[in-house]
Design a protein around this motif. Structure first.
Motif, PDB file in Angstrom:
ATOM      1  N   TYR A  17       0.836  -1.208  -0.326  1.00 41.81           N
ATOM      2  CA  TYR A  17       0.082  -0.031  -0.190  1.00 41.81           C
ATOM      3  C   TYR A  17       0.960   1.432   0.241  1.00 41.81           C
ATOM      4  N   LEU A  18       1.545   2.452  -1.054  1.00 37.63           N
ATOM      5  CA  LEU A  18       1.592   3.341  -1.453  1.00 37.63           C
ATOM      6  C   LEU A  18       0.970   4.484  -1.208  1.00 37.63           C
ATOM      7  N   ASP A  19       0.380   4.879  -0.868  1.00 42.22           N
ATOM      8  CA  ASP A  19      -1.059   5.597  -0.751  1.00 42.22           C
ATOM      9  C   ASP A  19      -0.077   6.528   0.355  1.00 42.22           C
ATOM     10  N   ASN A  20       0.479   5.690   1.625  1.00 43.54           N
ATOM     11  CA  ASN A  20       0.903   6.785   2.499  1.00 43.54           C
ATOM     12  C   ASN A  20       2.066   7.886   2.595  1.00 43.54           C
ATOM     13  N   PHE A  21       3.148   6.987   1.342  1.00 42.84           N
ATOM     14  CA  PHE A  21       4.476   7.527   0.421  1.00 42.84           C
ATOM     15  C   PHE A  21       3.806   8.919  -0.112  1.00 42.84           C
ATOM     16  N   ARG A  22       2.943   8.625  -1.426  1.00 39.29           N
ATOM     17  CA  ARG A  22       2.168   9.288  -1.418  1.00 39.29           C
ATOM     18  C   ARG A  22       1.725  10.089  -1.369  1.00 39.29           C
ATOM     19  N   PHE A  23       1.479  10.352   0.380  1.00 39.74           N
ATOM     20  CA  PHE A  23       0.120  12.039   0.992  1.00 39.74           C
ATOM     21  C   PHE A  23       1.761  12.203   1.787  1.00 39.74           C
ATOM     22  N   LEU A  24       3.083  11.845   2.297  1.00 40.01           N
ATOM     23  CA  LEU A  24       3.105  12.689   3.089  1.00 40.01           C
ATOM     24  C   LEU A  24       4.334  13.176   1.710  1.00 40.01           C
ATOM     25  N   PHE A  25       5.432  12.579   0.108  1.00 40.29           N
ATOM     26  CA  PHE A  25       5.931  13.428  -0.191  1.00 40.29           C
ATOM     27  C   PHE A  25       5.191  14.243  -1.031  1.00 40.29           C
TER      28      PHE A  25
END
Length: 276
Positions: free
Chosen positions: A53-61
């Motif tokens: 689940y990569l949405d965490n990193f998308r939201f983070l950056f």
């Protein structure tokens, strides 16, 4: 006798395995949580993620100021390390090579700094930085980091310098080299393991520091990685998925740096211990 020796080795190995699991568990937990949703972390924190689940990193950056926090932390770390390398080796060289009562007193004075915890002088230091007009600027933590590393750096470099033959410097001096040239061209390259140790220890400390940036940089100003991650934790609703994604991004550069410098780090520590 042989059975007792094997039993002792097995016990040592068991202790090492247990300690490794204890120390690596937070790292494991952070990595698996970084690829989960907030709900999955709260419902079953130990379960492995079913997908990346990569949405965490998308939201983070994209939705936070994490990129700016990375730049601020990198700037603080690199600038502070450069300041330490420019100041500490020369100071240690002067103290170790100049045999006098004053140099011995200065050496003891610097070592006394290792005995004073930061929390004792934290408030007076904050008032001094504020009085100098440096509060809120990235230069204030840099000055404190460099000054705070002098005591340990002096101890590290002077211990290592005891094993550097003076005959090399005397030969260079006969050839007409200046004192500054002797240090930077001949002595300093020999201190590479010591310098790598300084870079690794202080670099990790600065990169992971939370208290000093929180104290010296206002909440609406420049933030470091750990302070930015802390802002995702709220009293009523915490974004643990974003916290662990930021934690993973903060850990990876340290792992890479340590992998490249570990041989020099170990050599510098062992040399300082045996030559002191």
């Amino acid at each position: 006798m042989a059975n007792r020796k094997r039993a002792g080795e097995a016990l040592q190995m068991l202790i090492l395995v247990v300690l490794s699991v204890i120390f690596l568990f937070p790292l494991y937990f952070s990595f698996i949580s970084a690829f989960k949703t907030n709900g999955q972390i709260l419902n079953d924190s130990m379960k492995l993620p079913t997908s990346l689940y990569l949405d965490n990193f998308r939201f983070l950056f994209q939705e936070t100021k994490f990129v700016q926090a990375i730049f601020n932390t990198t700037y603080l770390t690199i600038t502070s390390i450069i300041g330490m390398i420019l100041v500490i080796p020369m100071a240690a060289y002067a103290l170790e090579r100049k045999e006098s009562r004053l140099s011995n007193l200065l050496y003891l004075y610097f070592l006394m700094g290792l005995m004073i915890p930061f929390q004792i002088y934290m408030v007076p230091l904050f008032r001094e930085i504020n009085w100098l007009g440096l509060y809120g600027y990235l230069s204030s933590p840099i000055i404190i980091y460099v000054a705070g590393s002098i005591s340990f750096g002096i101890l590290l470099y002077t211990s290592f310098l005891k094993g550097v033959p003076r005959e090399i410097e005397e030969a260079a001096q006969i050839d007409g080299a200046s004192r500054m040239g002797i240090f930077w061209r001949i002595v300093f390259p020999l201190l590479a393991p010591c310098t790598a140790t300084l870079i690794v220890l202080n670099g990790i400390g600065i990169w992971n520091d939370f208290l000093l940036p929180l104290l010296m940089l206002p909440g609406n100003g420049a933030k470091t990685i750990n302070v930015e991650i802390f802002s995702f934790v709220d009293q009523f609703a915490s974004r643990w998925d974003i916290v662990f994604a930021g934690t993973v991004c903060a850990i990876l550069p340290l792992i890479v740096v340590f992998v490249f410098l570990q041989q020099y780090f170990v050599k510098g520590i062992s040399s300082g211990a045996t030559k002191g």
